[in-house]
Design an enzyme around this catalytic site. Structure first.
Site, PDB file in Angstrom:
ATOM      1  N   HIS A  67      -6.109   0.582   5.585  1.00  0.00           N
ATOM      2  CA  HIS A  67      -6.716   1.036   6.286  1.00  0.00           C
ATOM      3  C   HIS A  67      -7.354   1.066   7.384  1.00  0.00           C
ATOM      4  CE1 HIS A  67      -6.014   3.174   2.537  1.00  0.00           C
ATOM      5  NE2 HIS A  67      -5.351   4.489   3.241  1.00  0.00           N
ATOM      6  N   HIS A  71       0.062  12.038  -5.765  1.00  0.00           N
ATOM      7  CA  HIS A  71      -0.247  11.481  -4.577  1.00  0.00           C
ATOM      8  C   HIS A  71       0.966  11.801  -3.407  1.00  0.00           C
ATOM      9  CE1 HIS A  71      -3.390  11.083  -1.412  1.00  0.00           C
ATOM     10  NE2 HIS A  71      -2.225  10.238  -0.630  1.00  0.00           N
ATOM     11  N   GLU A  72       1.642  10.763  -3.118  1.00  0.00           N
ATOM     12  CA  GLU A  72       2.775  10.291  -2.816  1.00  0.00           C
ATOM     13  C   GLU A  72       3.819  11.432  -2.638  1.00  0.00           C
ATOM     14  OE1 GLU A  72       1.734   8.273   0.104  1.00  0.00           O
ATOM     15  OE2 GLU A  72       0.751   7.537  -1.449  1.00  0.00           O
ATOM     16  N   TYR A  77      -9.821  10.756   2.977  1.00  0.00           N
ATOM     17  CA  TYR A  77      -9.648  11.125   2.163  1.00  0.00           C
ATOM     18  C   TYR A  77     -11.093  11.659   1.806  1.00  0.00           C
ATOM     19  CZ  TYR A  77      -5.908   8.341   2.604  1.00  0.00           C
ATOM     20  OH  TYR A  77      -4.496   7.474   3.239  1.00  0.00           O
ATOM     21  N   HIS A 126       2.382  14.324  -0.412  1.00  0.00           N
ATOM     22  CA  HIS A 126       2.682  14.455   0.929  1.00  0.00           C
ATOM     23  C   HIS A 126       4.687  15.014   1.476  1.00  0.00           C
ATOM     24  CE1 HIS A 126      -0.558  12.816   2.361  1.00  0.00           C
ATOM     25  NE2 HIS A 126      -0.784  11.260   1.663  1.00  0.00           N
ATOM     26  N   GLU A 139      -3.472  14.097   2.859  1.00  0.00           N
ATOM     27  CA  GLU A 139      -4.325  13.789   1.643  1.00  0.00           C
ATOM     28  C   GLU A 139      -4.800  14.640   0.229  1.00  0.00           C
ATOM     29  OE1 GLU A 139      -3.995  11.297   1.532  1.00  0.00           O
ATOM     30  OE2 GLU A 139      -3.491  10.699   4.031  1.00  0.00           O
ATOM     31  N   HIS A 176       0.797  -0.935  -0.188  1.00  0.00           N
ATOM     32  CA  HIS A 176      -0.173   0.450   0.209  1.00  0.00           C
ATOM     33  C   HIS A 176       0.800   1.161   0.433  1.00  0.00           C
ATOM     34  CE1 HIS A 176      -3.866   1.929   0.419  1.00  0.00           C
ATOM     35  NE2 HIS A 176      -3.300   2.975   1.125  1.00  0.00           N
ATOM     36  N   ALA A 177       0.921   2.320  -0.618  1.00  0.00           N
ATOM     37  CA  ALA A 177       1.591   3.373  -1.298  1.00  0.00           C
ATOM     38  C   ALA A 177       1.656   4.002  -0.052  1.00  0.00           C
ATOM     39  CB  ALA A 177       0.781   4.432  -2.239  1.00  0.00           C
TER      40      ALA A 177
END
Ligand code: X8Z
Ligand code: ZN
Length: 610
Positions: free
Chosen positions: A509, A383-384, A519, A387, A411, A353-354
């Site tokens: 999650h 997305h990552e 999210y 962060h 997020e 999971h990323a």
């Protein structure tokens, strides 16, 4: 600003000190006998040393967590559990000691830190050290169980399928029974998690109560600079705003699926079978775009373009980094490229999971992903990196403020950037020779990602809130999960489920105890951010055609907001970026309006709803 002055405390000493410290009751007794009224100066000194010590423990825990997530073994599990236990113990003890300063007049910033301390952990532990240790091990085991999960169609000895393999089937197969087997197969891996989860809830709630919250859900809902019941009203308000969009998309999807699989399998007026939507959790419908495309011959096919260009995993990350750099932000450090995990290793178990990491709260940024070359992962890489860029922007702040304004902001960041990945952007970077003819297809692709996600983004924590509060008891866990899945998403399981199953645990999650409302909020926020950035960038035309690529003004506005961290309540941060102090779904509605009009037209003779 409050730069972290990190005295080099020896980590070993802190951890040993924390784990060997007397039970909390004793600390409490000491505090009670300390009758001298504490001063604001003492409160500040207490907080300064707390932040330094906490940071060292958090860094140690991050490192153990990284090693475990990139190489799951019994030993790495135990080491990670031990390190997280040290953080939990430290926060418990300090939160208890901090009661001395309750009611003392402190400046707003210091008072905010005391409040944030109690909210810092998503998993607060009981002060009883045996229970704390049990909780840390349970949490680690559940996330590893998820990471290692495999479905073996021919029994344990045959060829076994990972979540990645099963997800590929969900995405690409159009065979009703094959899809069903993959869907059920993944859920067979999480049955043993149920028992652990029941105990996990008991212990985590006990921890939350010691921190002064009614239950763990109450703690999670208290993280938004407003009372928890007000926050609940806020998310309901937002859901009401966007629900009509979901209804229209659901209605059209069901009609098209009925054409594909037959009205006996996808009946009108009923929930859609969950395994037909292209995703293991039906959390988005992006992989069934081919069945729903408004125009058959005008595709904007990101997967096809990436594969044709022979971009590899690092190449995808480089391209995403280039977007951030085009906004005026610095490139990622060399260590990011050396230490990240971009592909699934063949020789060991990992958590695929990323995720994005900020190991030392300074510059040791990394991502961990099992990248596949397709449109979905192209978005996830943005997305990552969002962060990582956020983490880098607030690193000047001290430990308790070093986070996003609220977790939805974290997020939303990279997703906001990914909204600028438009056909025109692909032309600009040379991935396309010319703009494809104008069509609703790109907007439909986006809707299958974003609009389809909204009810799922909401319900995962609705379920956990009901579980944590005890409103739903363990003998109703699975039934309640499906009640909410049907209520919000309008889907139903393809085979009957029972309380022997633990379908919520089939989602990362839940297994890894990561709050999920973030999210849902992010899906609303990213459009609000996008609208504001596009305005600053001087975009003209429909919102969905805007790309802020290469726009330094937009980049600065975004970075200024990120640099605020969580030093101020989140309405200040959203105001700095958008001029609005509330989360507002009108941006997502504006963005999708042309598609919504089209969907309403398509659905005019259909029986919508379920
Ligand atoms: O978990 C994630 C990210 C890491 S924070 C990959 N997401 C949610 C999910 O996969 O369920 C992004 C979208 C929703
Ligand atoms: Zn994320």
């Amino acid at each position: 600003m409050n730069l972290i002055t990190r005295t080099r405390l020896t980590l070993v000493a802190i951890v040993a000190g924390v784990l060997m410290s007397p039970p909390l009751g004793l600390h409490r007794a000491c505090a009670d006998t300390d009758s001298a009224k504490p001063t604001a100066g003492e409160a500040k000194a207490f907080m300064d040393s707390l932040e330094t010590e906490l940071l060292d423990l958090l860094i140690a825990s991050e490192r153990s967590e990284w090693v475990k997530s990139t190489n799951i073994t019994y030993d790495t599990d135990m080491l990670a559990a031990r390190a997280s236990e040290a953080v939990m113990a430290y926060v418990s003890i300090k939160a208890d000691q901090a009661r001395r300063f309750d009611g003392l007049k402190l400046d707003a910033s210091l008072r905010r830190k005391f409040n944030l301390l109690k909210l810092r952990l998503s998993l607060p532990a009981p002060s009883d050290s045996a229970k704390r240790s049990e909780l840390a091990i349970l949490a680690t085991e559940m996330s590893s169980m998820y990471g290692k999960g495999k479905y073996c169609p021919d029994g344990q000895s045959g060829d076994c399928l990972t979540l990645g393999d099963l997800s590929k089937t969900l995405a690409s197969s159009r065979d009703f029974d094959e899809l069903k087997e993959a869907w059920v197969g993944w859920r067979s891996t999480t049955k043993p998690m149920r028992e652990k989860f029941v105990r996990f809830v008991e212990l985590a709630n006990e921890g939350a109560r010691e921190f002064g919250f009614g239950d763990l859900g109450d703690l999670w809902k208290s993280r938004y600079d407003m009372p928890p019941d007000e926050f609940e009203k806020e998310i309901n308000r937002l859901w009401e705003q966007v629900q009509p969009l979901y209804q229209q998309l659901h209605c059209y999807a069901r009609t098209q699926l009925a054409k594909k699989y037959g009205a006996d399998k996808v009946p009108s007026g009923k929930p859609i079978p969950a395994h037909l939507l292209g995703n293991m959790w039906s959390q988005d419908f992006a992989n069934i775009f081919d069945l729903l495309a408004p125009e058959k011959d005008s595709a904007f096919d990101v997967t096809g373009i990436l594969q044709e260009k022979k971009i590899d995993e690092r190449g995808v990350v480089r391209q995403a980094e280039a977007f951030f750099v085009s906004l005026g932000l610095d490139p990622l450090p060399e260590t990011f490229w050396e230490r990240s995990m971009f592909t699934k290793p063949r020789d060991r178990e990992v958590v695929c999971h990323a995720s994005a990491w900020d190991i030392d709260w300074l510059d040791d940024l990394r991502i961990k992903m099992c990248i596949e070359i397709n449109a979905e992962d192209f978005t996830t890489v943005h997305h990552e990196l969002g962060h990582n860029y956020y983490q880098r922007a607030y690193k000047r702040l001290s430990a308790l403020f070093a986070d996003s304004a609220n977790d939805g902001f974290h997020e939303a960041l990279g997703d906001t950037i990914a909204l600028s990945v438009t056909p025109a952007y692909f032309v600009k970077i040379g991935y396309l020779d010319k703009l494809p003819p104008d069509s609703l297809n790109p907007l439909m692709r986006r809707a299958l990602d974003k609009i389809a996600f909204l009810p799922f983004g909401l319900l995962v924590d609705q379920w956990r809130f009901d579980v944590f509060s005890g409103r739903v008891s363990p003998d109703q866990y699975n039934a309640h999960w499906w009640k909410l899945r049907t209520k919000y998403q309008g889907i139903a399981p393809p085979v009957s489920r029972s309380e022997k199953d633990f379908d919520p645990g089939a989602k990362y999650h839940v297994a890894a105890n990561v709050p999920y409302t973030r999210y849902f909020l992010a899906t609303i926020l990213q459009f609000q951010f996008h609208r504001a950035l596009c305005e600053v960038a001087g975009h003209e035309g429909p919102l969905h055609t805007c790309s802020i690529y290469d726009n330094k003004k937009a980049g600065k506005l975004l970075n200024d907001m990120m640099e605020m961290g969580m030093e101020k309540p989140w309405p200040d941060a959203i105001e700095a970026l958008t001029g609005q102090r509330k989360m507002d779904a009108t941006a997502i509605i504006d963005y999708f309006q042309p598609l919504l009009d089209w969907l309403e037209e398509q659905n005019k003779d259909a029986v919508c709803g379920w």
